[in-house]
Design a protein around this motif. Structure first.
Motif, PDB file in Angstrom:
ATOM      1  N   VAL A  39       0.852  -1.192   0.000  1.00 48.66           N
ATOM      2  CA  VAL A  39       0.000   0.000   0.000  1.00 48.66           C
ATOM      3  C   VAL A  39       0.887   1.239   0.000  1.00 48.66           C
ATOM      4  N   GLU A  40       0.548   2.194  -0.847  1.00 47.75           N
ATOM      5  CA  GLU A  40       1.259   3.469  -0.839  1.00 47.75           C
ATOM      6  C   GLU A  40       0.531   4.439   0.082  1.00 47.75           C
ATOM      7  N   ALA A  41       1.263   5.053   0.991  1.00 46.45           N
ATOM      8  CA  ALA A  41       0.658   5.997   1.930  1.00 46.45           C
ATOM      9  C   ALA A  41       0.189   7.244   1.183  1.00 46.45           C
ATOM     10  N   THR A  42      -1.086   7.585   1.369  1.00 47.21           N
ATOM     11  CA  THR A  42      -1.670   8.753   0.714  1.00 47.21           C
ATOM     12  C   THR A  42      -2.350   9.610   1.771  1.00 47.21           C
ATOM     13  N   GLY A  43      -1.577  10.401   2.478  1.00 46.25           N
ATOM     14  CA  GLY A  43      -2.153  11.201   3.551  1.00 46.25           C
ATOM     15  C   GLY A  43      -2.693  10.292   4.645  1.00 46.25           C
ATOM     16  N   VAL A  44      -4.013  10.373   4.867  1.00 50.45           N
ATOM     17  CA  VAL A  44      -4.667   9.480   5.831  1.00 50.45           C
ATOM     18  C   VAL A  44      -5.607   8.500   5.134  1.00 50.45           C
ATOM     19  N   TYR A  45      -5.710   8.597   3.814  1.00 50.54           N
ATOM     20  CA  TYR A  45      -6.730   7.833   3.102  1.00 50.54           C
ATOM     21  C   TYR A  45      -6.395   6.360   2.949  1.00 50.54           C
ATOM     22  N   HIS A  46      -5.172   5.984   3.266  1.00 48.78           N
ATOM     23  CA  HIS A  46      -4.802   4.563   3.210  1.00 48.78           C
ATOM     24  C   HIS A  46      -5.031   3.862   4.542  1.00 48.78           C
ATOM     25  N   GLU A  47      -5.264   4.627   5.608  1.00 50.41           N
ATOM     26  CA  GLU A  47      -5.263   4.047   6.946  1.00 50.41           C
ATOM     27  C   GLU A  47      -6.409   3.061   7.168  1.00 50.41           C
ATOM     28  N   GLU A  48      -7.593   3.380   6.675  1.00 48.72           N
ATOM     29  CA  GLU A  48      -8.725   2.464   6.878  1.00 48.72           C
ATOM     30  C   GLU A  48      -8.445   1.105   6.244  1.00 48.72           C
ATOM     31  N   LEU A  49      -7.884   1.119   5.031  1.00 45.66           N
ATOM     32  CA  LEU A  49      -7.541  -0.146   4.370  1.00 45.66           C
ATOM     33  C   LEU A  49      -6.463  -0.884   5.154  1.00 45.66           C
ATOM     34  N   ALA A  50      -5.436  -0.154   5.606  1.00 49.49           N
ATOM     35  CA  ALA A  50      -4.342  -0.793   6.331  1.00 49.49           C
ATOM     36  C   ALA A  50      -4.844  -1.459   7.608  1.00 49.49           C
ATOM     37  N   VAL A  68       8.340   4.877  -3.325  1.00 48.60           N
ATOM     38  CA  VAL A  68       7.739   4.325  -4.543  1.00 48.60           C
ATOM     39  C   VAL A  68       8.239   5.082  -5.767  1.00 48.60           C
ATOM     40  N   LYS A  69       8.359   6.395  -5.617  1.00 49.36           N
ATOM     41  CA  LYS A  69       8.830   7.226  -6.736  1.00 49.36           C
ATOM     42  C   LYS A  69      10.251   6.859  -7.132  1.00 49.36           C
ATOM     43  N   HIS A  70      11.123   6.643  -6.149  1.00 44.90           N
ATOM     44  CA  HIS A  70      12.505   6.272  -6.459  1.00 44.90           C
ATOM     45  C   HIS A  70      12.556   4.915  -7.161  1.00 44.90           C
ATOM     46  N   VAL A  77       9.286   2.368 -17.034  1.00 47.54           N
ATOM     47  CA  VAL A  77       7.936   2.905 -17.193  1.00 47.54           C
ATOM     48  C   VAL A  77       7.990   4.421 -17.093  1.00 47.54           C
ATOM     49  N   LYS A  78       7.555   5.105 -18.120  1.00 49.76           N
ATOM     50  CA  LYS A  78       7.580   6.572 -18.141  1.00 49.76           C
ATOM     51  C   LYS A  78       6.205   7.161 -17.838  1.00 49.76           C
ATOM     52  N   SER A  79       5.147   6.452 -18.208  1.00 57.00           N
ATOM     53  CA  SER A  79       3.794   6.970 -18.005  1.00 57.00           C
ATOM     54  C   SER A  79       3.355   6.757 -16.558  1.00 57.00           C
ATOM     55  N   ALA A  83      -3.582   2.254 -13.099  1.00 60.98           N
ATOM     56  CA  ALA A  83      -3.280   0.851 -13.422  1.00 60.98           C
ATOM     57  C   ALA A  83      -1.780   0.595 -13.401  1.00 60.98           C
ATOM     58  N   LEU A  84      -0.994   1.519 -13.962  1.00 60.98           N
ATOM     59  CA  LEU A  84       0.458   1.353 -13.958  1.00 60.98           C
ATOM     60  C   LEU A  84       1.022   1.456 -12.541  1.00 60.98           C
ATOM     61  N   ASP A  85       0.443   2.337 -11.738  1.00 64.22           N
ATOM     62  CA  ASP A  85       0.890   2.456 -10.341  1.00 64.22           C
ATOM     63  C   ASP A  85       0.640   1.159  -9.577  1.00 64.22           C
ATOM     64  N   ALA A  86      -0.506   0.525  -9.836  1.00 62.62           N
ATOM     65  CA  ALA A  86      -0.821  -0.740  -9.170  1.00 62.62           C
ATOM     66  C   ALA A  86       0.186  -1.823  -9.565  1.00 62.62           C
ATOM     67  N   ARG A  87       0.524  -1.888 -10.856  1.00 62.92           N
ATOM     68  CA  ARG A  87       1.519  -2.857 -11.313  1.00 62.92           C
ATOM     69  C   ARG A  87       2.900  -2.551 -10.714  1.00 62.92           C
ATOM     70  N   LEU A  88       3.211  -1.250 -10.585  1.00 59.53           N
ATOM     71  CA  LEU A  88       4.490  -0.859 -10.016  1.00 59.53           C
ATOM     72  C   LEU A  88       4.603  -1.312  -8.561  1.00 59.53           C
ATOM     73  N   LEU A  89       3.544  -1.134  -7.781  1.00 55.23           N
ATOM     74  CA  LEU A  89       3.551  -1.579  -6.387  1.00 55.23           C
ATOM     75  C   LEU A  89       3.679  -3.091  -6.294  1.00 55.23           C
ATOM     76  N   CYS A  90       3.025  -3.789  -7.195  1.00 56.45           N
ATOM     77  CA  CYS A  90       3.121  -5.245  -7.228  1.00 56.45           C
ATOM     78  C   CYS A  90       4.550  -5.675  -7.542  1.00 56.45           C
ATOM     79  N   GLN A  91       5.151  -5.034  -8.533  1.00 57.29           N
ATOM     80  CA  GLN A  91       6.533  -5.360  -8.891  1.00 57.29           C
ATOM     81  C   GLN A  91       7.479  -5.058  -7.736  1.00 57.29           C
TER      82      GLN A  91
END
Length: 283
Positions: A39-50, A68-70, A77-79, A83-91
């Motif tokens: 899970v990528e931390a997005t402010g507080v919006y990831h906390e309920e899922l976590a 994640v950015k690094h 991947v340039k775009s 969907a690409l972000d989800a694949r990136l987290l999986c990778q």
């Protein structure tokens, strides 16, 4: 790396979280292999899922956006799409050994909420003080305007006092928390509020193992940039928890006056080449 199937979208609520678990179980080809959520931390919006995943005994890692950015920069991947972000987290989860996420205890979660609320009120009060001071020294200031400004500051001070009282109740109900705070406040330069922030932002020091990790997590680690004949002055990285950085930096400056050992350590750091004042005064 090739991915099979299509990404799925789920609502960020209890129903969506339940649907996610169902979807993941249906697509898990090897049930004997543990499923790990990234899970990528997005402010507080990831906390309920976590917390939902943790309550359902699911393994997960919560990563800061810059990490994640690094990692994304190391891929081809340039775009950037959901969907690409989800694949990136999986990778990222497949290629790296990620630290498991540890949920906060109820007391630690309340301590963090209260210290952040208190800091927010202090930020609101700060820009009110200068106009009040200026208005007091103008020619024939309006008494009613002065009264309103004073009432605003008094109201904020009253709210801060309420938070301080609630913080005292939380600490009194948790002996282990009180012990950690007593240890911190025993260090010259660190008061109770700073100690509460330090403990809250480090999850009771569960996020760090030593002083170097603490400095790095707060963004107080010293970085140097040199290339060829060009060399910049060393400075703190400022990459990390800004709340923790403020809570550590100000007591560090204060300790130069009140803590003999810290002042001697600071003097040794300043004596080293390339150690400016701010870098040397880091914890």
């Amino acid at each position: 790396m090739r991915f099979h199937g299509k990404p799925a979208t789920f609502a960020n609520d209890a129903a969506g979280f339940t649907a996610l678990l169902t979807w993941a179980a249906a697509h898990q080809e090897q049930p004997q292999v543990p499923c790990w959520y990234v899970v990528e931390a997005t402010g507080v919006y990831h906390e309920e899922l976590a917390y939902f995943l943790a309550d359902h005994r699911q393994a997960l890692s919560v990563l800061l956006p810059h990490k994640v950015k690094h990692f994304a920069h190391s891929t081809q991947v340039k775009s950037k799409t959901d969907a690409l972000d989800a694949r990136l987290l999986c990778q990222l989860g497949l290629e790296r050994q990620l630290p498991p996420w540890q949920p906060l205890t109820p007391a630690m979660r309340q301590l963090r909420f209260l210290t952040r609320e208190r800091a927010g009120l202090r930020r609101q009060a700060s820009p009110l003080k200068s106009p009040l001071h200026a208005h007091q020294h103008t020619y024939q200031p309006d008494p009613q305007a002065l009264t309103r400004r004073r009432r605003q500051l008094a109201w904020l001070d009253e709210l801060v006092a309420e938070i301080d009282a609630q913080l005292a109740q939380v600490v009194a109900a948790e002996p282990e928390l009180a012990r950690k705070l007593a240890y911190l406040t025993g260090i010259p330069g660190i008061g109770l509020v700073s100690a509460c922030i330090i403990v809250a932002e480090t999850s009771g020091f569960a996020l760090v193992e030593n002083e170097r990790q603490l400095a790095s997590y707060a963004g107080l680690d010293v970085v140097q940039r040199q290339s060829g004949a060009t060399a910049r002055t060393a400075s703190v990285s400022k990459r990390g928890n800004a709340r923790l950085r403020v809570a550590l930096y100000l007591p560090a400056v204060s300790s130069l006056t009140h803590n003999v050992q810290q002042k001697a350590f600071y003097t040794r750091l300043r004596a080293r080449a390339g150690q400016p004042a701010k870098s040397a005064s880091r914890p």
